[in-house]
Design a protein around this motif. Structure first.
Motif, PDB file in Angstrom:
ATOM      1  N   HIS A   1      -6.942   2.921   6.097  1.00 25.72           N
ATOM      2  CA  HIS A   1      -7.225   3.959   5.095  1.00 25.72           C
ATOM      3  C   HIS A   1      -7.386   5.289   5.811  1.00 25.72           C
ATOM      4  O   HIS A   1      -8.037   5.375   6.858  1.00 25.72           O
TER       5      HIS A   1
ATOM      6  N   TYR B   1      -2.252  -2.277   3.625  1.00 30.23           N
ATOM      7  CA  TYR B   1      -2.865  -3.507   4.101  1.00 30.23           C
ATOM      8  C   TYR B   1      -1.814  -4.447   4.686  1.00 30.23           C
ATOM      9  O   TYR B   1      -0.616  -4.344   4.415  1.00 30.23           O
TER      10      TYR B   1
ATOM     11  N   THR C   1      -1.792   6.500   2.119  1.00 29.59           N
ATOM     12  CA  THR C   1      -3.240   6.688   2.262  1.00 29.59           C
ATOM     13  C   THR C   1      -3.953   5.385   2.562  1.00 29.59           C
ATOM     14  O   THR C   1      -4.803   5.310   3.457  1.00 29.59           O
ATOM     15  N   THR C   2      -3.600   4.339   1.837  1.00 29.27           N
ATOM     16  CA  THR C   2      -4.243   3.045   2.007  1.00 29.27           C
ATOM     17  C   THR C   2      -3.168   1.955   2.031  1.00 29.27           C
ATOM     18  O   THR C   2      -2.366   1.866   1.097  1.00 29.27           O
TER      19      THR C   2
ATOM     20  N   GLY D   1       0.808  -1.196   0.000  1.00 33.71           N
ATOM     21  CA  GLY D   1       0.000   0.000   0.000  1.00 33.71           C
ATOM     22  C   GLY D   1       0.847   1.254   0.000  1.00 33.71           C
ATOM     23  O   GLY D   1       2.042   1.237  -0.316  1.00 33.71           O
TER      24      GLY D   1
END
Length: 951
Positions: A304, A275, A272-273, A269
């Motif tokens: 996120h 995982y 911002t986002t 990721g």
């Protein structure tokens, strides 16, 4: 480019260009390669070291020197509902990061920190692959409730097996009342906060794979008489029977287990986002035939952020499936293998299992192979959080979770099992299931502010938790065929005859809490923390459902004072003290409510038909409330010689009031003969020490060593309740089993917990009968003794626990050696008590059974006497792991390491049993500690080879 600390390479440091996703991790030699354009700022971070920033302007090489943070003072420590910097902590909190975890094949999260946290006792009393570790913090704190810590996985209640050990980043232990009081009624046993691995860096895009395979062996076998011994003893006149065979029954039920574990973790990721995902598969075999367990754990986490990082969200799901197939290999089958005549044969002439008519005497191979016992456990955990920061210093967070698990078990025996061949049940089958759904909602607000030298945080929150439990089981026998096991359980004719059994139950409880905490420090020199929780539970009486749990602690960073500036040997020195209250909640959600049940035995004939009786089974108690623990803790944290030596000392005193206990009460006025009430007080005190030393730090060799030590003393002050006018001077605990059938311990008001209560043996007379000490101190034959002659003798709880952990690094090699010990306690050796006495010649015996006792041959019935209670001090070489990090030459491979490891390698002890640590001290054995049960699944020694690779 490279990173250095005291001129030593720093592998695994995070190196990135500030305000970008451009970053890498340093290799084993501390080097890294990174591309950039124009001017930039290089940020370098590493665990336990200060962050360093370097301005770049076209340089092609750069050296970055990192320094150790003061005793890890900037290290983040997880506390209740938040985090603190280590230097600001004023409570007794221990933290173990992943780099300091026990290496190799561990059973669960607890073994990762075994021997590394002072005051935290972790043992593995069984080699059963379906078993778990036992864990206890600072001694016993409850009569009927649990003394185990509250375990939180990323803030959600769970167990030591909730996540795979490979998926854990850090474990924090809240040891004292001031730290744990924020969790109220669930925290008397302490709190263990498990933090899973997360993608906390916007530049972390990697895949990690780890795997190991291991083999196990039994630590120690009991030395029983062999067939040759039998025949020699028969020739000497002993009344054994020679059945013509030659069988080592224990070896026959053992196997050579091979186990494996695979773990795959993904990070990816951007800022911002991002995982995190992991898959863990474990397949462990047991040392007994037909025993083993498979486990699959899958975890996925998503982070996120929105609105310039003002709103951050997190979603996480964990699924776990555990399957085990046991056959009939349990502790009872192990007992049968020990007592079986070694001259007997496994099979009869026509190929059936050879059985005999002696009492409780079965062919162990028949029990194992003619039974099936399959168990499948499934759990799904879903949680999510929203963290909104409307202004810079304020965080508003909502956390919700749902945990749902269910368990399905099936058990059956064939027509060749002793249930049929000896007991004429004609096949048996059972099926059981349970499910549990648990919901959690927590709302918190956290405000942080610094004004000149004044720094404070203010936390407020609300918590709601509820759970619903349901269970069902059915049992039947007398089947037309054994081909269907439990899959046509209705076919058993015992159902039609009213002899089968069927049970079901359902329960529900709720818990609500309001809590707050204030922390303050002035210039990081004078520190203060205060918290309070107001909590209510449906498990308690209608007049006492709410309680208040305060906590407070203070700290003084002496090393920050001006008069310490010239004391160069002391790098850091902090004095702290605290007080906190926590509770223990009732295990039964309806313990305060009256209850009735149908009972055939209490029925009557009405109109020519037998009608079940409807009888009371529990009294109503509107005043039932939680046990409340009040704890004082004083501590000292220190760092010497530029933190080459660091550590902490803690001294604590606890008092648990309103102990929950089941008393006998008069009928009438009460409707039932016993009543669950609050009665009594328990005291608990101790000392803990942790010392970390870096004795050697050169370019090629480093050595880190740590020592933990703790001592604890428990005492039951009283066991009475004025409101219900009940008093008990003592209660008995523990049980020897058949045929002796006696309690083993007694807990007396004003006395220590864990004491054996036994006839003290002092000799053997000319007829081989025991001589014991009477209550007045004289020597009498055991036949003339009574229950009044029993006395306190030894204690099953260790007075002292110690651990010594060492990590060496020699160039690309790493070596870890962990040593643990327990001292000042005793163990009842049940195998000696039952098998070192040749009283029952139908059963096999230990080779020592015919050795002289007090100079004479023993010729006495089986009895519980002090002769079988042994000093059980031990030192275990618990774990040795040797690893090698491969040179970073493979393209796409960031790091690769191979290792070999041994667990539970060697025990130094004078104890004559199998393992002085193979004793249970939780649940049914909480007040009967120090019993090595004759039916226990033996402990094992494990040898492992593994690999860790990062791409």
């Amino acid at each position: 480019m490279d990173t250095l600390s005291d001129n030593l390479p720093v592998p695994g440091a995070t190196v990135k260009i500030k305000n970008s996703s451009n970053g890498v991790a340093t290799s084993v030699d501390g080097t890294f390669q990174l591309t950039y354009e124009g001017k930039a700022v290089l940020v370098v971070t590493a665990v336990g070291m200060t962050t360093s920033e370097v301005n770049l302007n076209g340089q092609k090489t750069v050296s970055v020197k990192l320094s150790y943070s003061s005793q890890g003072l900037n290290e983040v420590v997880v506390v209740g509902y938040g985090t603190q910097r280590r230097g600001e902590v004023t409570s007794a909190i221990a933290t173990v990061k992943s780099e300091n975890f026990t290496k190799g094949a561990v059973r669960d999260a607890a073994q990762l920190v075994q021997g590394k946290v002072a005051g935290l006792r972790i043992t593995t009393p069984t080699g059963d692959p379906t078993g778990s570790t036992q864990i206890n913090l600072r001694g016993l704190n409850s009569l009927t409730g649990t003394s185990e810590p509250l375990i939180l996985i990323d803030g959600i209640p769970g167990t030591l097996n909730t996540v795979a050990p490979e998926d854990i980043e850090a474990i924090d232990v809240l040891k004292d009342g001031s730290a744990a009081s924020i969790y109220g009624t669930r925290a008397t046993g302490g709190v263990i906060l498990i933090t899973t691995r997360q993608n906390r860096s916007e530049s972390r895009n990697s895949i990690e794979y780890s795997a190991y395979a291991n083999v196990q062996s039994i630590v120690k076998k009991p030395e029983m008489l062999t067939a040759d011994d039998y025949r020699r003893l028969i020739a000497e006149g002993v009344n054994y029977t020679d059945l013509g065979g030659n069988t080592n029954w224990l070896d026959e039920i053992l196997q050579k287990p091979f186990s494996q574990n695979h773990n795959l973790t993904f990070f990816g990721g951007n800022s911002t986002t991002n995982y995190t995902g992991s898959i863990n598969y474990r397949d462990w075999e047991g040392i007994f035939l037909k025993t083993g367990q498979e486990r699959l754990t899958v975890r996925a986490g998503l982070n996120h952020s929105m609105f310039n990082d003002k709103l951050k969200t997190n979603l996480q799901i964990i699924t776990r499936t555990t399957s085990s197939k046991q056959g009939g290999a349990d502790g009872y089958a192990y007992r049968q293998a020990i007592i079986r005549n070694p001259t007997d044969n496994i099979y009869t002439a026509d190929g059936r299992w050879q059985e005999r008519d002696a009492y409780n005497y079965d062919n162990p191979l028949g029990r194992i192979n003619e039974a099936n016992n399959d168990n499948t456990f499934r759990e799904t955990r879903m949680n999510g959080s929203l963290d909104y920061r409307p202004i810079k210093d304020l965080s508003l967070k909502m956390l919700v979770s749902r945990v749902q698990n269910n368990n399905l078990n099936g058990y059956s025996t064939t027509f060749q099992h002793v249930n049929t061949t000896k007991n004429n049940l004609n096949g048996t089958a059972g099926r059981s299931t349970y499910s549990n759904k648990e919901n959690l909602l927590e709302l918190t607000a956290n405000y942080t502010k610094s004004i000149n030298h004044h720094n404070f945080t203010l936390l407020g929150g609300y918590s709601w938790q509820d759970a619903v439990y349901e269970a069902f089981d059915v049992y039947n026998f007398d089947f037309p065929t054994d081909a269907y096991s439990w899959n046509q359980i209705e076919a058993g004719t015992a159902l039609q005859r009213g002899l089968s059994t069927m049970n079901s139950e359902k329960s529900k409880w709720q818990l609500a809490g309001f809590f707050g905490r204030l922390t303050y420090n002035w210039n990081e020199k004078y520190l203060f923390m205060a918290s309070i929780r107001r909590e209510g539970s449906s498990k308690f009486g209608v007049d006492d459902q709410w309680g208040t749990f305060p906590g407070a602690s203070v700290g003084w960073r002496i090393s920050k004072e001006s008069f310490m500036k010239n004391v160069t040997a002391i790098t850091d020195l902090k004095l702290r003290g605290g007080y906190g209250e926590t509770g223990t909640i009732a295990s039964n959600p309806y313990a305060s409510q009256s209850s009735y049940a149908f009972d055939f035995a209490e029925g009557a004939y009405i109109n020519g038909k037998w009608v079940q009786g409807f009888v009371p089974t529990r009294n109503f108690n509107p005043y039932l409330r939680w046990e409340k623990k009040k704890e004082y803790n004083a501590g000292l944290d220190f760092g010497l010689l530029k933190n080459r030596i660091t550590g902490s000392f803690d001294l604590y005193s606890r008092k648990v009031e309103d102990l929950l206990y089941n008393f006998r009460v008069p009928v009438p006025p009460f409707i039932y003969e016993t009543m669950y009430i609050n009665a009594g007080t328990m005291k608990n005190s101790g000392f803990e020490a942790l010392i970390n030393v870096r004795p050697v730090e050169t370019k090629t060799i480093t050595w880190n060593t740590s020592i933990t030590y703790s001592t604890n003393k428990n005492m039951l002050e009283n066991l009475s309740n004025d409101q219900f006018n009940v008093t008990a001077e003592f209660f008995d605990a523990g049980y020897t089993g058949e045929p002796i059938q006696q309690s083993t311990h007694r807990v007396k008001a004003g006395g220590a917990i864990g004491q054996f209560f036994v006839l003290k043996s002092v000799g053997v007379d000319e007829n081989g009968k025991w001589l014991v000490e009477s209550k007045d101190g004289s020597t009498i034959p055991i036949a003339e003794s009574s229950a009044d002659d029993r006395q306190y003798y030894g204690n099953g709880i260790p007075k002292h626990l110690a651990g010594w952990n060492n990590r060496f690094k020699i160039k690309s090699f790493d070596l870890e050696i962990n040593v643990r010990g327990a001292f000042g306690h005793d163990v009842l050796n049940m195998q000696r008590m039952y098998y070192e006495n040749p009283a029952n010649e139908d059963y096999n015996a230990l080779k020592t059974a015919y050795d002289p006792v007090y100079g004479r041959q023993l010729n006495n019935d089986l009895v519980y006497v002090s002769h079988y209670i042994e000093k059980a001090d031990y030192v275990k070489i618990d774990n040795i792991t040797l690893g090698y990090t491969l040179p970073a030459k493979l393209k796409g491979v960031k790091n690769a390491r191979i290792y070999v490891s041994g667990l539970n390698l060697f025990t130094i002890t004078k104890y004559k049993g199998l393992d002085p640590e193979a004793v249970s001290y939780n649940n049914d054995f909480t007040f009967a500690p120090g019993i090595e049960n004759r039916d226990a699944y033996p402990t094992t020694r494990t040898f492992t080879a593994g690999v860790n690779v990062t791409f």
